[in-house]
Write an enzyme that holds these catalytic residues in place. Structure first.
Site, PDB file in Angstrom:
ATOM      1  N   ASP A  42       0.949  -1.304   0.038  1.00 20.08           N
ATOM      2  CA  ASP A  42      -0.135  -0.011   0.152  1.00 20.08           C
ATOM      3  C   ASP A  42       0.980   1.133  -0.008  1.00 20.08           C
ATOM      4  O   ASP A  42       0.398   2.500  -0.542  1.00 20.08           O
ATOM      5  CB  ASP A  42      -0.820   0.015   1.230  1.00 20.08           C
ATOM      6  CG  ASP A  42      -2.096  -1.255   1.075  1.00 20.08           C
ATOM      7  OD1 ASP A  42      -2.414  -1.441  -0.143  1.00 20.08           O
ATOM      8  OD2 ASP A  42      -2.535  -1.631   2.052  1.00 20.08           O
ATOM      9  N   GLY A  43       2.122   1.106   0.505  1.00 19.07           N
ATOM     10  CA  GLY A  43       3.144   2.361   0.594  1.00 19.07           C
ATOM     11  C   GLY A  43       3.174   2.559  -0.898  1.00 19.07           C
ATOM     12  O   GLY A  43       3.409   3.657  -1.339  1.00 19.07           O
ATOM     13  N   ASN A 112      -4.733   9.900   1.572  1.00 20.29           N
ATOM     14  CA  ASN A 112      -5.109   9.144   2.756  1.00 20.29           C
ATOM     15  C   ASN A 112      -5.818  10.314   3.894  1.00 20.29           C
ATOM     16  O   ASN A 112      -7.052  10.123   4.098  1.00 20.29           O
ATOM     17  CB  ASN A 112      -4.160   8.405   3.363  1.00 20.29           C
ATOM     18  CG  ASN A 112      -4.046   6.980   2.924  1.00 20.29           C
ATOM     19  OD1 ASN A 112      -4.985   6.558   1.766  1.00 20.29           O
ATOM     20  ND2 ASN A 112      -3.363   6.232   3.297  1.00 20.29           N
ATOM     21  N   GLU A 113      -4.790  10.982   4.361  1.00 22.31           N
ATOM     22  CA  GLU A 113      -5.101  11.820   5.360  1.00 22.31           C
ATOM     23  C   GLU A 113      -4.118  12.912   5.597  1.00 22.31           C
ATOM     24  O   GLU A 113      -3.188  12.701   5.384  1.00 22.31           O
ATOM     25  CB  GLU A 113      -5.429  10.983   6.795  1.00 22.31           C
ATOM     26  CG  GLU A 113      -4.341  10.613   7.454  1.00 22.31           C
ATOM     27  CD  GLU A 113      -3.422   9.438   6.825  1.00 22.31           C
ATOM     28  OE1 GLU A 113      -2.409   9.340   6.820  1.00 22.31           O
ATOM     29  OE2 GLU A 113      -4.386   8.364   6.818  1.00 22.31           O
ATOM     30  N   ASP A 142      -2.683  14.169  21.537  1.00 16.31           N
ATOM     31  CA  ASP A 142      -1.623  13.808  20.752  1.00 16.31           C
ATOM     32  C   ASP A 142      -1.748  14.463  19.165  1.00 16.31           C
ATOM     33  O   ASP A 142      -0.620  14.478  18.893  1.00 16.31           O
ATOM     34  CB  ASP A 142      -1.402  12.473  20.857  1.00 16.31           C
ATOM     35  CG  ASP A 142      -0.643  11.934  22.014  1.00 16.31           C
ATOM     36  OD1 ASP A 142      -0.367  12.778  23.116  1.00 16.31           O
ATOM     37  OD2 ASP A 142      -0.557  10.643  22.293  1.00 16.31           O
ATOM     38  N   THR A 153     -10.005   3.682   6.316  1.00 17.23           N
ATOM     39  CA  THR A 153      -9.345   2.411   6.868  1.00 17.23           C
ATOM     40  C   THR A 153      -8.040   2.089   7.156  1.00 17.23           C
ATOM     41  O   THR A 153      -7.434   1.071   7.523  1.00 17.23           O
ATOM     42  CB  THR A 153      -9.706   1.233   5.930  1.00 17.23           C
ATOM     43  OG1 THR A 153      -9.141   1.349   4.465  1.00 17.23           O
ATOM     44  CG2 THR A 153     -11.439   1.092   5.507  1.00 17.23           C
ATOM     45  N   TYR A 155      -4.640   4.950   8.805  1.00 14.21           N
ATOM     46  CA  TYR A 155      -4.405   5.548  10.068  1.00 14.21           C
ATOM     47  C   TYR A 155      -5.980   5.892  10.906  1.00 14.21           C
ATOM     48  O   TYR A 155      -5.834   5.911  12.008  1.00 14.21           O
ATOM     49  CB  TYR A 155      -3.373   6.681   9.896  1.00 14.21           C
ATOM     50  CG  TYR A 155      -2.906   7.049  11.279  1.00 14.21           C
ATOM     51  CD1 TYR A 155      -3.026   6.439  12.516  1.00 14.21           C
ATOM     52  CD2 TYR A 155      -2.520   8.641  11.554  1.00 14.21           C
ATOM     53  CE1 TYR A 155      -2.442   7.076  13.779  1.00 14.21           C
ATOM     54  CE2 TYR A 155      -1.991   9.081  12.558  1.00 14.21           C
ATOM     55  CZ  TYR A 155      -1.825   8.251  13.940  1.00 14.21           C
ATOM     56  OH  TYR A 155      -1.540   8.703  14.746  1.00 14.21           O
ATOM     57  N   LEU A 157      -8.671   4.332  11.081  1.00 13.01           N
ATOM     58  CA  LEU A 157      -9.368   3.397  11.718  1.00 13.01           C
ATOM     59  C   LEU A 157      -8.482   2.935  13.191  1.00 13.01           C
ATOM     60  O   LEU A 157      -9.027   2.573  13.913  1.00 13.01           O
ATOM     61  CB  LEU A 157      -9.205   2.182  10.765  1.00 13.01           C
ATOM     62  CG  LEU A 157      -9.892   0.837  11.502  1.00 13.01           C
ATOM     63  CD1 LEU A 157     -11.544   1.189  11.561  1.00 13.01           C
ATOM     64  CD2 LEU A 157     -10.078  -0.141  10.164  1.00 13.01           C
ATOM     65  N   SER A 158      -6.942   3.100  12.678  1.00 10.65           N
ATOM     66  CA  SER A 158      -6.193   2.780  14.018  1.00 10.65           C
ATOM     67  C   SER A 158      -6.478   3.663  15.210  1.00 10.65           C
ATOM     68  O   SER A 158      -6.432   3.306  16.367  1.00 10.65           O
ATOM     69  CB  SER A 158      -4.793   2.924  13.594  1.00 10.65           C
ATOM     70  OG  SER A 158      -4.435   1.813  12.648  1.00 10.65           O
TER      71      SER A 158
END
Length: 253
Positions: A42-43, A112-113, A142, A153, A155, A157-158
Site C-alpha cells: 500500500d505504501g 489518505n489523510e 496527541d 481504513t 491510520y 481506523l487505528s
C-alpha cells in the site's frame, strides 16, 4: 494492449516479477504510459498515486507488500485481459495549506489523510474551525487527523475513527489520544467542508502537520479541503473493488 509502466517497491521478489512482466508485456516510461502497474504494498500504491495525480493514468496494483489493501493478487498471466476487465474507482485528495512559525505558507496533497501531531513531550492544544465557525475551542491531544473515504481504513481506523463508504461525500475528523474533552471521538463532515486547525501555545507546544508523508514542522494554522481538480483512478479485479473492500472491513472482528 495499452502501454504500461511497471513500477516496484524494489524488493527482490517484486523486481523479479517485474522483469517477467516487462519481458512478456513490455514497459514504457511513466510519462508515456497509459496504465501504471505497481508491484508492492500500500505504501508503493500511495507513492504511485501521488506521481500520477493530474495525468489521468489509472494504477493497477499487485501485492508484494504486507497488507495490500489497495492491491490485487499477483499473477503474470493474462495481464491484458485483467486490465481490460478491471473496475475503476476514482478518489480525490485533500489539499493542505500550512502557515508556520517562520511566516511561510506551504501546500501539499493527501490521498489518505492530513494529520497533526504534537512535536514535544507536551500535549498539543488545537482549536478546530469548520466552515469559519469554531466547533471545538480547545482539543488537548496527541494530535488530530482529517481522512478521506479511501484513507478511512488506514491510520484513521487505528485512531478509532469511522470507516467511510468509498463513494460517500464525507470526511472523517478524528482525534488522536484526546485528553480533553475526554469523551469527544470526532465528527463526520461533508466533503465540501473547509476545516481549519489553529495551534494554541505553539511556542510551548509545537505541532507538525503531515499530508500522507509530506511533513511541515512548527505549524500555526492548517487549512484542509477536498481538491476535486486532482482525482486519481485505481483499478481492481472484478468482485474486489475498493468499495467492496471498505464494506467488508466493517464486518471484520
Amino acid at each position: 494492449m495499452s502501454k504500461i509502466c511497471v513500477l516496484t517497491n524494489q524488493t527482490p521478489a517484486a523486481e523479479d516479477a517485474a522483469s517477467r512482466l516487462r519481458a512478456r508485456y513490455g514497459s514504457v516510461d511513466l510519462t508515456d504510459a497509459e496504465i501504471v502497474v505497481a508491484l508492492g504494498g500500500d505504501g508503493l500504491m500511495l507513492e504511485t498515486l501521488h506521481r500520477v495525480i493530474g495525468t489521468d493514468k489509472p494504477v493497477y496494483g499487485m501485492n508484494f507488500g504486507s497488507v495490500g489493501f489497495l492491491m490485487n493478487a499477483f499473477s503474470e498471466d493474462a495481464l491484458d485481459e485483467r486490465l481490460m476487465a478491471s473496475q475503476r474507482t476514482q478518489i480525490y485528495p485533500l489539499s493542505m495549506t500550512v502557515s508556520d512559525a517562520s511566516g511561510q505558507h506551504r501546500t501539499a496533497l493527501a490521498i489518505n489523510e492530513v494529520s497533526l501531531f504534537r512535536a514535544s513531550y507536551q500535549a498539543a492544544k488545537l482549536q478546530i474551525i469548520v466552515d469559519g465557525e469554531v466547533r471545538l475551542d480547545e482539543l488537548i491531544c496527541d494530535g488530530a487527523l482529517l481522512s478521506t473515504p479511501a484513507g478511512s481504513t488506514a491510520y484513521n481506523l487505528s485512531a478509532h475513527g469511522p470507516i467511510l463508504p468509498i463513494e460517500a461525500p464525507l470526511l472523517a475528523l478524528t482525534p488522536i489520544s484526546p485528553f480533553r474533552p475526554r469523551r469527544w471521538r470526532g465528527a463526520i463532515l461533508s466533503n465540501r467542508a473547509v476545516v481549519t486547525f489553529k495551534v494554541q501555545e505553539a511556542g510551548k507546544r509545537p505541532v507538525s502537520a503531515v499530508a500522507d508523508k509530506v511533513e511541515f514542522q512548527n505549524v500555526l494554522e492548517v487549512k484542509v479541503t477536498e481538491d476535486r481538480s486532482h482525482g486519481v483512478t485505481l483499478l481492481f479485479d472484478p468482485g474486489t473493488s475498493l468499495e467492496e473492500r471498505v464494506l467488508s472491513e466493517q464486518f471484520r472482528y
